[in-house]
Design a protein around this motif. Sequence first.
Motif, PDB file in Angstrom:
ATOM      1  N   TYR A 144       8.055 -15.823   0.399  1.00 56.21           N
ATOM      2  CA  TYR A 144       9.121 -15.749   1.396  1.00 56.21           C
ATOM      3  C   TYR A 144       9.175 -17.023   2.215  1.00 56.21           C
ATOM      4  N   VAL A 196      12.371 -12.249   6.892  1.00 56.48           N
ATOM      5  CA  VAL A 196      11.727 -11.161   6.153  1.00 56.48           C
ATOM      6  C   VAL A 196      12.015  -9.871   6.911  1.00 56.48           C
ATOM      7  N   TYR A 220      13.800 -16.037  -0.157  1.00 55.51           N
ATOM      8  CA  TYR A 220      12.823 -16.825  -0.914  1.00 55.51           C
ATOM      9  C   TYR A 220      13.519 -18.020  -1.555  1.00 55.51           C
ATOM     10  N   THR A 236      17.805 -14.290  -1.840  1.00 50.23           N
ATOM     11  CA  THR A 236      17.301 -13.284  -0.913  1.00 50.23           C
ATOM     12  C   THR A 236      17.419 -11.923  -1.586  1.00 50.23           C
TER      13      THR A 236
END
Length: 435
Positions: free
Chosen positions: A274, A278, A298, A313
């Motif tokens: 990540y 998050v 990410y 993502t």
Amino acid sequence: MKVERVKGTRDFLPEEMAKRRWVFERIRETFERYNFHEVLTPTFEYTELFKLRSGEEVVKQLYAFLDKGGRDISLRPDMTSSVARLYVASFQTAPKPIKWYYIANMFRYEEPQSGRFREFWQAGVELIGSDKVEADAEVIALFTESYLATGLEDFTVNIGDRVLLDEFAKMLGVKDDIGLMRLIDKKDKLTKEEFVKALRDIGLSDEGVEKVLSLVEIKGEPNEVLPKAEELFTSEEAKAEIKRLYELVDLLDAYGVSKWIRIDLGIARGFDYYTSVVFEAIAPNDLGIGSIGGGGRYDNLIEVFGGRPTPATGFAIGIERLIPILERKGLIPEVKLRPDVYVIPVGEELGVRKAAIEIVSALRRAGVETDLELTGRKLRKALDYAGRLGVPHVVIVGRKDLESGNVTIRDMETGEQKVVKKEEAVGELMTLLGL
RNA sequence: GCCGGGGUGGUGUAGCCUGGUCAGCACAGGGGACUGUGGAUCCCCUAGCCCGGGUUCAAAUCCCGGCCCCGGCCCCA
């Protein structure tokens, strides 16, 4: 010699399958309303693929083996690596963004415990090709709506940020930033004293401990806690990231999901790929279940897999964690496993048996869930069986009636019976069932 | 990988501490009493000590190892 299930695996019986399918369907419909499309990759990949992302140490968590060709293979521990591989191999020049979803089983070689198995299911999405905060908002909104679609309302989606955590570790000048993040991630499991002690153990000064304590305070309603983050962080990079978080919660408000959104800068969610936002969903429960799903941005992974740098993502919902909570709350509808009509041939004659089959077939073609007595048991036992199952209507097909072209329809609730022409039986039953 | 609690017919259990009746009970399943009318009753049948080793004249019971289940830790992609 005894045949048993492999450790950490389960058999799903009809009743449970029906419930699971109901949950999958609610989630699937939601994913598709957001215009995500389903993909499925192989259940196993080269172990190398998973190492590439997370390093050697993940191997001990992988369900890994050598196949007959000597290939080093692992069952997928999640979908992200496979999707990234697929993207890099074949979709780099496809129109962006790519919006894929999956509902599939995953495997991890771990000790089974509450809400944790060696084979488990995840429903998730990956959005590849946009680094805009709009993409984060789209994904987090969908994440939230997916839970809502299952009827769950008592949950929060907590948003953290890896840029800020990294920045924070830099500010403190700690060497063991991974250790720090692990500690921050499990702050809720410790008392304040234990937490402070653990922080000192990894070498933090009094000032450092104070800062960590302020960081973990940044938790709650976005508009209340984001200003605190602005005070704590000073670097330009951090300021820009906080601005992004402000925008994100603004957009999520436009999606109409603010009610479920919280900020929690203590969330780290793993430590490998990540890169920025998050998030994870938490639903209060007494089952010892923590996060019921999570995800994040990410932006480096595609490159790690040999693709051109591409932002991405996504999230995954843990089905095994969600379902027990839904069940506890009674949110999954009861499923009906009985047929609406049960047809009993009486006697051995071929003509009777064929007449019964003809009625069963006609009913099934008309869309009625119908079952045929197949064991040759006597009428008394067959009615007993139908009664136990709760079948509402039974058709008795016997020689006596058939001689005059009739069959008997019995209402199992009232015990009332009606003799009708064989040809009219289907229509009569449809009427009785309100079809 | 570590720690705690468990494992008796399909399901739920008694027995284990204090070794020795055909391992008991309930539910479920199959058949019959009852050859075309259910949920009742009665009878019969099916079916079990997780696996391996040890102690003993004798082990479901005691000891050791393994496997599996439940939960906790570690870890969590």
